[in-house]
Design a protein around this motif. Sequence first.
Motif, mmCIF file in Angstrom:
data_model
loop_
_atom_site.group_PDB
_atom_site.id
_atom_site.type_symbol
_atom_site.label_atom_id
_atom_site.label_comp_id
_atom_site.label_asym_id
_atom_site.label_seq_id
_atom_site.Cartn_x
_atom_site.Cartn_y
_atom_site.Cartn_z
ATOM 1 N N ALA A 116 0.467 -1.290 -0.081
ATOM 2 C CA ALA A 116 0.015 0.274 0.037
ATOM 3 C C ALA A 116 1.547 1.689 -0.020
ATOM 4 N N LEU A 117 2.175 1.354 0.624
ATOM 5 C CA LEU A 117 3.147 2.158 0.731
ATOM 6 C C LEU A 117 3.308 2.655 -0.873
ATOM 7 N N ASP A 118 3.843 1.252 -1.348
ATOM 8 C CA ASP A 118 4.424 1.414 -2.456
ATOM 9 C C ASP A 118 3.275 2.279 -3.609
ATOM 10 N N ARG A 119 2.203 2.009 -3.125
ATOM 11 C CA ARG A 119 1.141 2.652 -4.420
ATOM 12 C C ARG A 119 1.015 4.152 -4.003
ATOM 13 N N ILE A 120 1.561 4.503 -2.668
ATOM 14 C CA ILE A 120 0.866 5.949 -2.727
ATOM 15 C C ILE A 120 2.437 7.124 -2.501
ATOM 16 N N SER A 250 -8.867 7.154 -0.183
ATOM 17 C CA SER A 250 -9.469 6.367 -1.314
ATOM 18 C C SER A 250 -8.675 4.623 -1.814
ATOM 19 N N PHE A 251 -7.403 5.071 -1.755
ATOM 20 C CA PHE A 251 -6.283 4.444 -2.594
ATOM 21 C C PHE A 251 -5.555 3.751 -1.317
ATOM 22 N N ALA A 252 -6.000 3.488 -0.239
ATOM 23 C CA ALA A 252 -5.006 3.317 0.383
ATOM 24 C C ALA A 252 -5.357 2.129 1.160
ATOM 25 N N ALA A 253 -6.097 1.110 0.596
ATOM 26 C CA ALA A 253 -6.903 -0.184 1.121
ATOM 27 C C ALA A 253 -6.103 -0.876 0.969
ATOM 28 N N LEU A 254 -5.407 -2.082 2.478
ATOM 29 C CA LEU A 254 -4.226 -2.914 2.229
ATOM 30 C C LEU A 254 -5.278 -4.023 1.322
ATOM 31 N N GLU A 256 -8.424 -5.871 -1.451
ATOM 32 C CA GLU A 256 -9.590 -5.876 -2.022
ATOM 33 C C GLU A 256 -10.665 -5.904 -0.467
ATOM 34 N N GLY A 257 -10.516 -6.339 0.685
ATOM 35 C CA GLY A 257 -10.962 -6.584 1.496
ATOM 36 C C GLY A 257 -11.276 -4.847 2.122
ATOM 37 N N GLY A 258 -10.505 -4.069 2.388
ATOM 38 C CA GLY A 258 -10.701 -2.876 3.172
ATOM 39 C C GLY A 258 -9.114 -2.919 3.730
ATOM 40 N N GLU A 259 -9.889 -1.938 4.756
ATOM 41 C CA GLU A 259 -8.531 -1.224 6.203
ATOM 42 C C GLU A 259 -8.794 -2.462 7.198
ATOM 43 N N PRO A 260 -7.431 -3.052 7.817
ATOM 44 C CA PRO A 260 -7.352 -3.142 8.846
ATOM 45 C C PRO A 260 -8.499 -2.800 10.007
#
Length: 260
Positions: A116-120, A250-254, A256-260
């Motif tokens: 997720a961190l790489d993505r943002i 909106s883009f930091a979800a871990l 497809e199931g969402g955030e922790p």
Amino acid sequence: MTADAGTYLYVVARDSGAPSPEGLAGVAGTPLRAIARSGLVAYVSTVPLAEFGEEPLQRSMEDLDWLDATARAHHRVVEAVAVAVPAVPVRLVTVYSGDEQVSGLLEDRHDDFCQALDRITGRQEWGVKVYADPAERVEPDAAQEGGGGASGPGAAYLRKRQAGLRSREEAWRRASARAERVHDRLASVAVAGRRHRAQDPQLSGRKEWMILNGAYLVDEERHAEFVRTVDELRGEGGELELTGPWAPYSFAALDEGGEP
């Protein structure tokens, strides 16, 4: 930590060794602190379970003043961290039983957080809302307006009402097509784009239709281009509202199931 306290989690970042933002209070005025594990750091505060336990939260979430104050404090922490380093925001009122559980989360989901961190990293979120006036009418053609068939006041009223409904439906169709064009254009500049549910007029404070409530993840070097594209689309007609840049909720979800 005592049995009557929990650990409130705000945001997760890579552990760079940098100090926590100074003088920053979290929800309910609680001091912000950091938990480091496996190369990651979670920003948390200790909260009373009398207010943030499961049953009290169910009541508190119905109190709009409490919810507003809590959301503002939560976002204030997230924004302060995200300004300094790439950070994965966590959903509002995410409370764990203690520091050990948060530490375990950092270890168990280390790879997910890193992805997720790489993505943002190097990117920020922008929001774009597009409005259309429901009072804007589309003129019916002569055949529809004349209608033919039965005459008399009742029939004329019915034809007028049907024409008004057709006009409103056509206005909505055109507005929706406009929203699609705007979204596609902005998404072509962004790394990713998402369409959120349109806000209720009571929340937006607008009487107009909100036909697009979009979020866009944009590379930092393309921010100016993105803003320019919004201005160009605004010049083509319709009302566009640009907000941001924000922490990338909106883009930091871990996953497809969402955030922790």
